[in-house]
Design a protein around this motif. Structure first.
Motif, PDB file in Angstrom:
ATOM      1  N   ALA A  46       6.021   5.262   5.866  1.00 48.58           N
ATOM      2  CA  ALA A  46       6.300   3.836   5.686  1.00 48.58           C
ATOM      3  C   ALA A  46       7.626   3.452   6.318  1.00 48.58           C
ATOM      4  N   GLY A  47       8.657   4.277   6.129  1.00 55.13           N
ATOM      5  CA  GLY A  47       9.962   3.995   6.723  1.00 55.13           C
ATOM      6  C   GLY A  47       9.904   4.008   8.240  1.00 55.13           C
ATOM      7  N   ALA A  48       9.157   4.967   8.799  1.00 51.97           N
ATOM      8  CA  ALA A  48       9.018   5.037  10.256  1.00 51.97           C
ATOM      9  C   ALA A  48       8.268   3.819  10.788  1.00 51.97           C
ATOM     10  N   ILE A  49       7.205   3.402  10.080  1.00 56.67           N
ATOM     11  CA  ILE A  49       6.432   2.235  10.518  1.00 56.67           C
ATOM     12  C   ILE A  49       7.284   0.975  10.453  1.00 56.67           C
ATOM     13  N   LEU A  50       8.055   0.839   9.376  1.00 57.97           N
ATOM     14  CA  LEU A  50       8.903  -0.353   9.229  1.00 57.97           C
ATOM     15  C   LEU A  50       9.950  -0.412  10.336  1.00 57.97           C
ATOM     16  N   ALA A  51      10.537   0.739  10.669  1.00 58.99           N
ATOM     17  CA  ALA A  51      11.500   0.781  11.771  1.00 58.99           C
ATOM     18  C   ALA A  51      10.830   0.439  13.091  1.00 58.99           C
ATOM     19  N   MET A  52       9.606   0.917  13.278  1.00 56.73           N
ATOM     20  CA  MET A  52       8.864   0.624  14.508  1.00 56.73           C
ATOM     21  C   MET A  52       8.570  -0.871  14.640  1.00 56.73           C
ATOM     22  N   GLU A  71       0.821  -1.202   0.000  1.00 60.45           N
ATOM     23  CA  GLU A  71       0.000   0.000   0.000  1.00 60.45           C
ATOM     24  C   GLU A  71       0.862   1.261   0.000  1.00 60.45           C
ATOM     25  N   LEU A  72       1.700   1.402   1.025  1.00 57.67           N
ATOM     26  CA  LEU A  72       2.410   2.671   1.197  1.00 57.67           C
ATOM     27  C   LEU A  72       3.582   2.824   0.232  1.00 57.67           C
ATOM     28  N   ILE A  73       4.515   1.888   0.252  1.00 59.37           N
ATOM     29  CA  ILE A  73       5.684   2.005  -0.614  1.00 59.37           C
ATOM     30  C   ILE A  73       5.280   1.938  -2.083  1.00 59.37           C
ATOM     31  N   ALA A  74       4.384   1.012  -2.414  1.00 58.01           N
ATOM     32  CA  ALA A  74       3.933   0.888  -3.808  1.00 58.01           C
ATOM     33  C   ALA A  74       3.247   2.173  -4.274  1.00 58.01           C
ATOM     34  N   GLU A  75       2.407   2.759  -3.426  1.00 53.00           N
ATOM     35  CA  GLU A  75       1.714   3.995  -3.787  1.00 53.00           C
ATOM     36  C   GLU A  75       2.691   5.155  -3.921  1.00 53.00           C
ATOM     37  N   ALA A 116       4.842   7.502  27.135  1.00 55.39           N
ATOM     38  CA  ALA A 116       3.734   8.203  26.500  1.00 55.39           C
ATOM     39  C   ALA A 116       4.170   8.824  25.176  1.00 55.39           C
ATOM     40  N   VAL A 117       5.321   9.483  25.180  1.00 57.36           N
ATOM     41  CA  VAL A 117       5.836  10.090  23.947  1.00 57.36           C
ATOM     42  C   VAL A 117       6.162   9.007  22.920  1.00 57.36           C
ATOM     43  N   GLY A 118       6.704   7.886  23.395  1.00 63.00           N
ATOM     44  CA  GLY A 118       7.019   6.788  22.492  1.00 63.00           C
ATOM     45  C   GLY A 118       5.775   6.213  21.842  1.00 63.00           C
ATOM     46  N   ALA A 119       4.698   6.075  22.613  1.00 61.55           N
ATOM     47  CA  ALA A 119       3.437   5.587  22.053  1.00 61.55           C
ATOM     48  C   ALA A 119       2.916   6.543  20.991  1.00 61.55           C
ATOM     49  N   LEU A 120       3.075   7.822  21.238  1.00 62.44           N
ATOM     50  CA  LEU A 120       2.680   8.835  20.257  1.00 62.44           C
ATOM     51  C   LEU A 120       3.531   8.717  18.998  1.00 62.44           C
ATOM     52  N   LEU A 121       4.823   8.533  19.183  1.00 61.82           N
ATOM     53  CA  LEU A 121       5.746   8.380  18.058  1.00 61.82           C
ATOM     54  C   LEU A 121       5.371   7.171  17.199  1.00 61.82           C
ATOM     55  N   ASP A 122       4.916   6.102  17.832  1.00 59.51           N
ATOM     56  CA  ASP A 122       4.552   4.893  17.098  1.00 59.51           C
ATOM     57  C   ASP A 122       3.269   5.075  16.294  1.00 59.51           C
ATOM     58  N   GLY A 123       2.333   5.865  16.827  1.00 57.52           N
ATOM     59  CA  GLY A 123       1.007   5.926  16.217  1.00 57.52           C
ATOM     60  C   GLY A 123       0.791   6.993  15.172  1.00 57.52           C
ATOM     61  N   VAL A 124       1.500   8.101  15.238  1.00 55.40           N
ATOM     62  CA  VAL A 124       1.221   9.227  14.350  1.00 55.40           C
ATOM     63  C   VAL A 124       1.475   8.917  12.872  1.00 55.40           C
ATOM     64  N   PRO A 125       2.603   8.305  12.485  1.00 57.46           N
ATOM     65  CA  PRO A 125       2.825   8.065  11.042  1.00 57.46           C
ATOM     66  C   PRO A 125       1.722   7.251  10.390  1.00 57.46           C
ATOM     67  N   GLU A 126       1.213   6.246  11.099  1.00 55.17           N
ATOM     68  CA  GLU A 126       0.143   5.417  10.555  1.00 55.17           C
ATOM     69  C   GLU A 126      -1.103   6.258  10.279  1.00 55.17           C
ATOM     70  N   SER A 127      -1.426   7.158  11.189  1.00 55.80           N
ATOM     71  CA  SER A 127      -2.635   7.956  11.055  1.00 55.80           C
ATOM     72  C   SER A 127      -2.511   8.995   9.953  1.00 55.80           C
ATOM     73  N   VAL A 128      -1.334   9.566   9.791  1.00 53.22           N
ATOM     74  CA  VAL A 128      -1.126  10.567   8.734  1.00 53.22           C
ATOM     75  C   VAL A 128      -1.416   9.963   7.368  1.00 53.22           C
ATOM     76  N   VAL A 129      -0.934   8.746   7.120  1.00 58.53           N
ATOM     77  CA  VAL A 129      -1.155   8.149   5.800  1.00 58.53           C
ATOM     78  C   VAL A 129      -2.615   7.755   5.599  1.00 58.53           C
ATOM     79  N   ILE A 130      -3.335   7.473   6.678  1.00 54.75           N
ATOM     80  CA  ILE A 130      -4.763   7.207   6.534  1.00 54.75           C
ATOM     81  C   ILE A 130      -5.465   8.449   6.008  1.00 54.75           C
ATOM     82  N   GLY A 131      -5.171   9.604   6.593  1.00 51.08           N
ATOM     83  CA  GLY A 131      -5.770  10.844   6.112  1.00 51.08           C
ATOM     84  C   GLY A 131      -5.330  11.197   4.710  1.00 51.08           C
TER      85      GLY A 131
END
Length: 249
Positions: free
Chosen positions: A209-215, A53-57, A114-129
Motif C-alpha cells: 500500500a505504501g509503495a502504491i501510494l508513493a507511485m 482495502e489495503l490499509i484497512a485490512e 522497463a524496470v520502472g514499469a515493473l516496480l510500479d506493477g509488482v506491489p499491486e499484484s502481490v496484494v491481489i494474490g
C-alpha cells in the motif's frame, strides 16, 4: 480451480489492462487532456483501494504499528528505487508528452523505463494474490481498482514512448512482459505468504500500500495535473467514489 492458479489468473487479468491501455496509447492519437483525465480517474480509484482495502485490512490483521511500519517501508523502498531509476531516464515513464528521453538522448533509458514499469506493477499484484489467503474469494475491489488504474497507466506511458521514438516491438514486448510478471507476482503473493502470521501479512499488505501510494503521487498525479488541472480534483474524486462504492456493494 486451485487457489494458487486463481491468484495467478487474477493478477494476469489486472496486468492485462496495461497491454490494453498501451495498444490504445500507441495506435490512437488520444488527446493529452483526455489521457490526463483518465489518469486522474485511475489515481482516484487506486487511492480508494489503498485506503479502504489495503490499509484497512492491514490494520485489522496486524494493528497500527505493523501497518504504519509496513506502509512507511513500502514508500521508502519505492522512492529509493525510483530515485535511482530517474537518474537513468525513467523519471517520466508514465508521461504521455515529450518528457520521456529517447535512447539516443539518454542511453539506457529504455531499460530503466522497463524496470520502472515493473516496480510500479509488482506491489499491486502481490496484494491481489495475498487477498486469497483468508480462504474466501479474491478481493474483487482490489482487482477492479488495479485494472481500472492500469489502463490509463499503459495508455499514457505508451503514448510517451511513441513520441520518444521507441518501436512498437519494444512497447508491446515490455507491456506483455509486465502483464505476465503481474500474474507471477500474484501467484508469489499467494504461495510465499501462505501460513505467515497475521502481523507479517499486515506488514506485507501495508508495504504494498505504501509503495502504491508513493507511485500514485510520483507518477500518476503529475500526468493528471499537466493537462487537466482545472478538473483533476473532480475527476479524481469520481474515481475514488467509484472504488468506494464497489467496496460497499
Amino acid at each position: 480451480m486451485p487457489e494458487w492458479l486463481q491468484a495467478g489468473g487474477w493478477g494476469l487479468l489486472a496486468g492485462s489492462a496495461l497491454l490494453i491501455g498501451a495498444a490504445v496509447g500507441f495506435f490512437a492519437r488520444v488527446p493529452r487532456g483526455m489521457i490526463a483525465s483518465i489518469m486522474a480517474f485511475g489515481a482516484g480509484v487506486l487511492l480508494s483501494a489503498v485506503s479502504f482495502e489495503l490499509i484497512a485490512e492491514a490494520h485489522e490483521q496486524g494493528g497500527l504499528l505493523a501497518t504504519s511500519l509496513g506502509a512507511a517501508g513500502g514508500a521508502l523502498a519505492y522512492t529509493g528505487a525510483n530515485v535511482l531509476l530517474a537518474r537513468h531516464g525513467a523519471r517520466h515513464r508514465k508521461r504521455s508528452g515529450e518528457e520521456q528521453p529517447s535512447e539516443q538522448e539518454q542511453p539506457g533509458s529504455g531499460s530503466a523505463i522497463a524496470v520502472g514499469a515493473l516496480l510500479d506493477g509488482v506491489p499491486e499484484s502481490v496484494v491481489i494474490g495475498a487477498s486469497l489467503l483468508a480462504g474466501g474469494p479474491v478481493s474483487l475491489v482490489t482487482v477492479v481498482a488495479v485494472f481500472l488504474s492500469n489502463v490509463p497507466e499503459g495508455l499514457s506511458s505508451a503514448a510517451g514512448m511513441r513520441r520518444a521514438g521507441r518501436t512498437k516491438r519494444y512497447v508491446f514486448l515490455l507491456w506483455t512482459g509486465i502483464a505476465l510478471i503481474s500474474g507471477l507476482a500474484a501467484l508469489a503473493g499467494y504461495t510465499l505468504l501462505g501460513g505467515a502470521p497475521p502481523e507479517v501479512l499486515a506488514g506485507i499488505t501495508a508495504l504494498a500500500a505504501g509503495a502504491i501510494l508513493a507511485m500514485i503521487t510520483d507518477t500518476m498525479v503529475p500526468e493528471a495535473f499537466e493537462d487537466a488541472h482545472l478538473l483533476v480534483g473532480l475527476i479524481t474524486v469520481a474515481g475514488f467514489l467509484t472504488a468506494f462504492a464497489l467496496s460497499h456493494a
